[in-house]
Write a protein that holds these residues in place. Structure first.
Motif, PDB file in Angstrom:
ATOM      1  N   LEU A 134       0.857  -1.575   0.174  1.00 39.29           N
ATOM      2  CA  LEU A 134       0.255   0.217   0.336  1.00 39.29           C
ATOM      3  C   LEU A 134       0.979   1.348   0.165  1.00 39.29           C
ATOM      4  CD1 LEU A 134      -2.398   1.402   0.601  1.00 39.29           C
ATOM      5  CD2 LEU A 134      -2.473   0.802   2.733  1.00 39.29           C
ATOM      6  N   SER A 193       2.680   1.760  -3.561  1.00 41.92           N
ATOM      7  CA  SER A 193       1.927   1.727  -4.573  1.00 41.92           C
ATOM      8  C   SER A 193       1.692   3.995  -4.302  1.00 41.92           C
ATOM      9  CB  SER A 193       1.135   0.747  -4.472  1.00 41.92           C
ATOM     10  OG  SER A 193       0.130   1.574  -3.381  1.00 41.92           O
ATOM     11  N   GLN A 194       1.403   3.492  -2.791  1.00 39.23           N
ATOM     12  CA  GLN A 194       1.176   5.443  -3.411  1.00 39.23           C
ATOM     13  C   GLN A 194       1.831   6.251  -3.290  1.00 39.23           C
ATOM     14  OE1 GLN A 194      -1.132   5.603   0.632  1.00 39.23           O
ATOM     15  NE2 GLN A 194      -2.735   4.886   0.238  1.00 39.23           N
ATOM     16  N   LEU A 241       2.729   6.465  -6.490  1.00 43.18           N
ATOM     17  CA  LEU A 241       2.153   6.954  -7.595  1.00 43.18           C
ATOM     18  C   LEU A 241       2.187   8.523  -7.362  1.00 43.18           C
ATOM     19  CD1 LEU A 241      -1.316   5.482  -6.951  1.00 43.18           C
ATOM     20  CD2 LEU A 241      -0.056   6.069  -9.231  1.00 43.18           C
ATOM     21  N   MET A 242       2.633   8.934  -6.120  1.00 48.44           N
ATOM     22  CA  MET A 242       3.376  10.289  -5.649  1.00 48.44           C
ATOM     23  C   MET A 242       4.559  10.993  -6.448  1.00 48.44           C
ATOM     24  SD  MET A 242       1.688  11.029  -1.972  1.00 48.44           S
ATOM     25  CE  MET A 242      -0.140  10.736  -1.125  1.00 48.44           C
ATOM     26  N   ALA A 247       4.215  12.725  -0.741  1.00 49.74           N
ATOM     27  CA  ALA A 247       5.040  11.581  -0.637  1.00 49.74           C
ATOM     28  C   ALA A 247       5.757  11.467   0.681  1.00 49.74           C
ATOM     29  CB  ALA A 247       5.954  11.259  -1.480  1.00 49.74           C
ATOM     30  N   LEU A 301       3.245  11.186   3.250  1.00 48.16           N
ATOM     31  CA  LEU A 301       2.545   9.910   3.850  1.00 48.16           C
ATOM     32  C   LEU A 301       3.250   9.018   4.471  1.00 48.16           C
ATOM     33  CD1 LEU A 301       1.472   7.288   2.276  1.00 48.16           C
ATOM     34  CD2 LEU A 301       2.900   7.434   0.326  1.00 48.16           C
TER      35      LEU A 301
END
Length: 465
Positions: free
Chosen positions: A19, A22-23, A26-27, A36, A39
């Motif tokens: 998770l 992947s996030q 993307l960022m 990022a 996160l």
């Protein structure tokens, strides 16, 4: 207050890593560096490390530089050595110093084992004198020994200090010590004379001295003890750390439980690879170059290929009986495969027992006898089923003698395989060879060759050849 979806995720650790990764990807693709960075704030260092490893190499350095200096050090220590090396080659000089200089000496020594010698020499020259001395101390010990995996960051005090004074010292030294739950007491020559836990410190009168409260029957290890033996000792006594002394019994470091967990995982991995005659040499198998993988695996396969020619020669010498009763050839794979499986089962439990010291009270003879009886019981059950199956097989023409030959052979091979599987690990240990690495190939070979000999001799006797 709204719960953070990452820190309160109920899924497995791998799902959390996927998770975050992947996030994060993307960022970074969207060049959203602030997003990022936000996160990663609530994520544990070990999970950040795994998330970074899942990123493309071009993004790993960008993601790592989003971390603050303190967090970056913790994350770096959790990265795989290949990723550590890749990042360190991209770091600027000051970045290298900021991270490597603040790493735990034992983690730094393990990193240096993986880096090229020229890189290690350059980094060592740039470390602070204290850290350089600590690292050189560890690198001076042999690999896979207590001296190599210990950390010199511990709390050591003198016996005349009161518990109140000790608590003050503890507060001032806690930031530079890897573990504060044990206080080690030494004399003026640094000889280890006692130990007390943090619990002992807080439940006793603060006016008592360390000498009055400490335990003097200290369990310690020496710098040259094998790391696997260290792990067993820590596991046996449920320690959080164990002190390490030199030949003169002077305290030089401690081995902590987190290092022991790594050792247990490493040793278990090596044993599992060895059971399959695969040499991993401590590397991540699935990240190793395929040509290197093939080179490491081919040696044992060539040995097995050569020894299995004996099986072919034995079968080739049975042309007369095979020409008359061709159905005998149909049962050869069944017999040698069953024997190989039974032998592997026996060797697996014995090798595990040797590794965990579970067999030391039984003795070699009792272990082999126990496995031989187990093999006889297995052979009896499998043999009866095989007799029935061989008799009903269309190709056998309901020949009861052929069926009995196959069943009796399977019983004999089962006992032989159990004896070989349980005995060979002890033999190789006696010869100071790795039981896990050596046993598998030799068991397979012995059962194949002797199993075919047993089968054809029984068949010849029962069929009158």
């Amino acid at each position: 207050m709204t719960e953070n979806p990452i820190t309160n995720n109920k899924d497995s650790r791998h799902q959390l890593r996927d998770l975050v990764a992947s996030q994060l990807k993307l960022m970074l693709d969207a060049n959203n560096l602030e997003g990022a960075k936000s996160l990663l704030i609530p994520v544990q260092p070990v999970d950040i490390a795994e998330a970074i490893e899942d990123l493309p190499e071009t993004m790993q350095l960008i993601a790592f530089r989003l971390l603050n200096k303190t967090e970056a050090i913790d994350v770096y220590e959790h990265l795989e050595y290949a990723t550590q090396q890749s990042l360190i080659e991209e770091f600027k000089r000051q970045e290298v110093l900021d991270i490597v200089d603040k790493m735990s000496p034992d983690d730094r020594a393990r990193l240096f084992d993986e880096l090229p010698a020229l890189v290690v020499k350059r980094i060592l020259a740039q470390l602070s004198p204290e850290e350089r001395q600590a690292t050189n101390l560890l690198l001076g010990y042999e690999e896979n020994t207590a001296g190599r995996i210990m950390t010199p960051e511990y709390i050591s005090l003198k016996a005349h200090l009161t518990l109140g004074e000790t608590l003050e010292r503890l507060r001032s030294q806690a930031r530079v010590s890897e573990l504060i739950y044990y206080i080690y007491v030494t004399d003026e020559s640094r000889h280890l004379i006692g130990v007390l836990s943090l619990r002992d410190l807080v439940i006793h009168d603060p006016h008592q001295t360390l000498g009055e409260v400490m335990k003097t029957d200290v369990i310690y290890i020496k710098t040259d003890m094998d790391q696997e033996e260290v792990a067993k000792l820590v596991q046996r006594y449920d320690f959080l750390a164990v002190p390490v002394v030199d030949r003169e019994l002077r305290l030089v470091g401690i081995v902590t439980v987190d290092d022991v967990i790594d050792i247990l995982e490493q040793e278990a991995t090596e044993d599992i690879y060895a059971l399959g005659a695969v040499q991993a040499d401590g590397d991540n198998y699935f990240e190793t170059n395929l040509f290197t993988v093939a080179r490491r695996r081919v040696s044992w396969l060539l040995v097995l290929l050569l020894t299995n020619t004996f099986t072919g020669s034995i079968i080739g010498a049975q042309e007369d009986i095979l020409a008359e009763i061709t159905v005998l050839a149909a049962f050869i794979p069944l017999l040698i495969d069953s024997g190989g499986n039974i032998g592997t089962q026996s060797s697996t439990v014995v090798i595990r027992g040797i590794s965990t010291d579970e067999l030391k009270d039984l003795g070699v003879g009792k272990v082999i006898l126990r496995e031989a009886i187990a093999g006889a019981l297995l052979g009896l059950g499998l043999g009866l089923i095989t007799i029935l199956w061989a008799y009903l097989l269309p190709q056998s023409d309901r020949n009861l003698t052929v069926a009995l030959s196959v069943g009796i052979s399977l019983m004999a091979i089962s006992v032989l395989a159990s004896i070989a599987g349980s005995g060979l690990p002890f033999l190789f240990k006696l010869l100071k060879l790795d039981p896990a690495l050596m046993s598998g190939p030799f068991i397979t070979t012995a059962v194949d060759v002797l199993g075919v000999l047993i089968y054809f001799n029984i068949a010849r006797y029962m069929l009158g050849f």
